[in-house]
Scaffold this motif. Structure first.
Motif, PDB file in Angstrom:
ATOM      1  N   LYS A 284      50.825  52.239  37.419  1.00  0.00           N
ATOM      2  CA  LYS A 284      50.113  52.239  36.098  1.00  0.00           C
ATOM      3  C   LYS A 284      48.752  52.779  36.147  1.00  0.00           C
ATOM      4  O   LYS A 284      48.216  53.483  35.312  1.00  0.00           O
ATOM      5  N   LEU A 285      48.119  52.438  37.475  1.00  0.00           N
ATOM      6  CA  LEU A 285      46.670  52.769  37.302  1.00  0.00           C
ATOM      7  C   LEU A 285      46.367  53.664  38.446  1.00  0.00           C
ATOM      8  O   LEU A 285      45.440  54.494  38.039  1.00  0.00           O
ATOM      9  N   GLU A 286      47.195  53.966  39.278  1.00  0.00           N
ATOM     10  CA  GLU A 286      46.840  55.033  40.715  1.00  0.00           C
ATOM     11  C   GLU A 286      47.253  56.283  40.213  1.00  0.00           C
ATOM     12  O   GLU A 286      48.471  56.287  39.856  1.00  0.00           O
ATOM     13  N   ALA A 287      46.684  57.377  40.281  1.00  0.00           N
ATOM     14  CA  ALA A 287      47.017  58.650  40.203  1.00  0.00           C
ATOM     15  C   ALA A 287      48.310  58.922  41.274  1.00  0.00           C
ATOM     16  O   ALA A 287      49.437  59.548  41.005  1.00  0.00           O
ATOM     17  N   ASN A 288      47.868  58.497  42.569  1.00  0.00           N
ATOM     18  CA  ASN A 288      48.771  58.601  43.769  1.00  0.00           C
ATOM     19  C   ASN A 288      48.912  57.116  44.380  1.00  0.00           C
ATOM     20  O   ASN A 288      48.048  56.770  45.052  1.00  0.00           O
ATOM     21  N   PRO A 289      49.942  56.558  43.974  1.00  0.00           N
ATOM     22  CA  PRO A 289      50.143  55.062  44.259  1.00  0.00           C
ATOM     23  C   PRO A 289      49.978  55.055  46.002  1.00  0.00           C
ATOM     24  O   PRO A 289      49.720  54.002  46.630  1.00  0.00           O
ATOM     25  N   ALA A 290      50.406  56.085  46.541  1.00  0.00           N
ATOM     26  CA  ALA A 290      50.428  56.106  48.134  1.00  0.00           C
ATOM     27  C   ALA A 290      48.902  56.198  48.381  1.00  0.00           C
ATOM     28  O   ALA A 290      48.844  55.828  49.737  1.00  0.00           O
ATOM     29  N   GLU A 291      48.245  56.829  47.736  1.00  0.00           N
ATOM     30  CA  GLU A 291      46.660  56.758  48.487  1.00  0.00           C
ATOM     31  C   GLU A 291      45.754  56.208  47.129  1.00  0.00           C
ATOM     32  O   GLU A 291      45.150  56.721  46.328  1.00  0.00           O
ATOM     33  N   PRO A 292      45.863  54.750  47.243  1.00  0.00           N
ATOM     34  CA  PRO A 292      45.317  54.057  46.245  1.00  0.00           C
ATOM     35  C   PRO A 292      43.578  54.354  46.206  1.00  0.00           C
ATOM     36  O   PRO A 292      43.053  54.379  47.194  1.00  0.00           O
ATOM     37  N   ARG A 293      43.113  54.418  44.950  1.00  0.00           N
ATOM     38  CA  ARG A 293      41.745  54.393  44.851  1.00  0.00           C
ATOM     39  C   ARG A 293      40.987  53.017  44.251  1.00  0.00           C
ATOM     40  O   ARG A 293      39.821  52.919  44.564  1.00  0.00           O
ATOM     41  N   TYR A 294      41.806  52.231  43.724  1.00  0.00           N
ATOM     42  CA  TYR A 294      41.436  50.948  43.111  1.00  0.00           C
ATOM     43  C   TYR A 294      41.726  49.811  44.081  1.00  0.00           C
ATOM     44  O   TYR A 294      41.067  48.806  44.215  1.00  0.00           O
ATOM     45  N   ILE A 295      42.955  49.763  44.054  1.00  0.00           N
ATOM     46  CA  ILE A 295      43.453  48.463  44.755  1.00  0.00           C
ATOM     47  C   ILE A 295      44.047  48.694  46.225  1.00  0.00           C
ATOM     48  O   ILE A 295      45.058  49.631  46.504  1.00  0.00           O
ATOM     49  N   PHE A 296      43.496  48.038  47.305  1.00  0.00           N
ATOM     50  CA  PHE A 296      44.003  48.379  48.576  1.00  0.00           C
ATOM     51  C   PHE A 296      44.815  47.262  49.271  1.00  0.00           C
ATOM     52  O   PHE A 296      44.489  46.013  48.815  1.00  0.00           O
ATOM     53  N   THR A 297      45.454  47.550  50.079  1.00  0.00           N
ATOM     54  CA  THR A 297      46.349  46.545  50.763  1.00  0.00           C
ATOM     55  C   THR A 297      45.890  46.309  52.101  1.00  0.00           C
ATOM     56  O   THR A 297      45.454  47.514  52.925  1.00  0.00           O
ATOM     57  N   GLU A 298      45.541  45.222  52.334  1.00  0.00           N
ATOM     58  CA  GLU A 298      44.962  44.626  53.673  1.00  0.00           C
ATOM     59  C   GLU A 298      46.303  44.064  54.446  1.00  0.00           C
ATOM     60  O   GLU A 298      46.546  42.999  54.220  1.00  0.00           O
ATOM     61  N   ILE A 299      46.884  44.897  55.423  1.00  0.00           N
ATOM     62  CA  ILE A 299      48.213  44.586  55.630  1.00  0.00           C
ATOM     63  C   ILE A 299      48.257  43.374  56.581  1.00  0.00           C
ATOM     64  O   ILE A 299      47.208  43.042  57.441  1.00  0.00           O
ATOM     65  N   GLY A 300      49.126  42.451  55.980  1.00  0.00           N
ATOM     66  CA  GLY A 300      49.515  41.103  56.583  1.00  0.00           C
ATOM     67  C   GLY A 300      48.460  40.253  56.017  1.00  0.00           C
ATOM     68  O   GLY A 300      48.427  38.991  56.614  1.00  0.00           O
ATOM     69  N   VAL A 301      47.542  40.650  55.215  1.00  0.00           N
ATOM     70  CA  VAL A 301      46.422  39.627  54.652  1.00  0.00           C
ATOM     71  C   VAL A 301      46.494  39.310  53.144  1.00  0.00           C
ATOM     72  O   VAL A 301      46.768  38.365  52.565  1.00  0.00           O
ATOM     73  N   GLY A 302      46.308  40.536  52.535  1.00  0.00           N
ATOM     74  CA  GLY A 302      46.248  40.522  51.151  1.00  0.00           C
ATOM     75  C   GLY A 302      45.986  41.674  50.478  1.00  0.00           C
ATOM     76  O   GLY A 302      45.989  42.845  51.209  1.00  0.00           O
ATOM     77  N   TYR A 303      45.136  41.469  49.239  1.00  0.00           N
ATOM     78  CA  TYR A 303      44.595  42.734  48.551  1.00  0.00           C
ATOM     79  C   TYR A 303      43.327  42.782  48.242  1.00  0.00           C
ATOM     80  O   TYR A 303      42.798  41.720  48.300  1.00  0.00           O
ATOM     81  N   ARG A 304      42.376  43.952  48.398  1.00  0.00           N
ATOM     82  CA  ARG A 304      41.153  43.918  47.874  1.00  0.00           C
ATOM     83  C   ARG A 304      40.981  45.151  46.846  1.00  0.00           C
ATOM     84  O   ARG A 304      41.488  46.199  46.934  1.00  0.00           O
ATOM     85  N   MET A 305      40.124  44.626  45.771  1.00  0.00           N
ATOM     86  CA  MET A 305      40.003  45.849  44.911  1.00  0.00           C
ATOM     87  C   MET A 305      38.520  46.475  45.225  1.00  0.00           C
ATOM     88  O   MET A 305      37.600  45.836  45.631  1.00  0.00           O
TER      89      MET A 305
END
Length: 114
Positions: free
Chosen positions: A85-106
Motif C-alpha cells: 500500500k505504501l511502497e512504489a516498489n515493495p522490494a526496494e522500500p523507501r519508508y519501512i526497512f527490514t533489519e534481517i533477524g531483528v525487526g523493522y525500522r521506519m
C-alpha cells in the motif's frame, strides 16, 4: 484552545504523512486505507522512526503481552500488505526497512515528533 500552535504529532517523509491524532495515512496527499492492525504497526514504527524495533517488541505492542513468537507470521503478512500500500516498489522500500533477524525500522521523520 484549538490553535495551530499546539501542532499535532505528524510523521512525514517524502510523500508519506501520518497524522496520529486523526489516524490518517496519506501518500502523495491521498488517503491510504489500512486495517486496524496495519495502522497500529505503521504508527508504532513512525512514532519510533529511525530506531529498529524488534519483532518481539512490535508483537507485544500490537497484539498484547500474551502474544508469542508464532505471531511473527502475522507480522510479516501485515508488513507485506503495508508495503504494497505504501511502497512504489515493495522490494526496494523507501519508508519501512527490514533489519534481517531483528525487526523493522521506519525512515526517520523529516520533522521532529515531539
Amino acid at each position: 484552545a484549538g490553535t495551530l500552535a499546539s501542532q499535532e504529532p505528524v510523521y512525514t517523509f517524502e510523500d508519506l504523512t501520518i497524522d496520529f491524532n486523526r489516524r490518517l495515512v496519506l501518500l502523495a496527499g491521498k488517503q491510504v486505507h489500512l486495517t486496524q492492525i496495519e495502522y497500529k504497526l505503521v504508527s508504532l514504527l513512525a512514532r519510533n522512526s529511525g530506531r529498529v524495533l524488534t519483532y518481539d517488541y512490535i508483537i507485544h505492542q500490537i497484539l498484547g503481552p500474551y502474544a508469542d513468537n508464532s505471531n511473527n507470521q502475522i507480522l510479516r503478512v501485515n508488513m507485506a500488505h503495508i508495503r504494497r500500500k505504501l511502497e512504489a516498489n515493495p522490494a526496494e522500500p523507501r519508508y519501512i526497512f527490514t533489519e534481517i533477524g531483528v525487526g523493522y525500522r521506519m525512515q526517520e521523520s523529516q520533522k521532529p515528533l515531539d
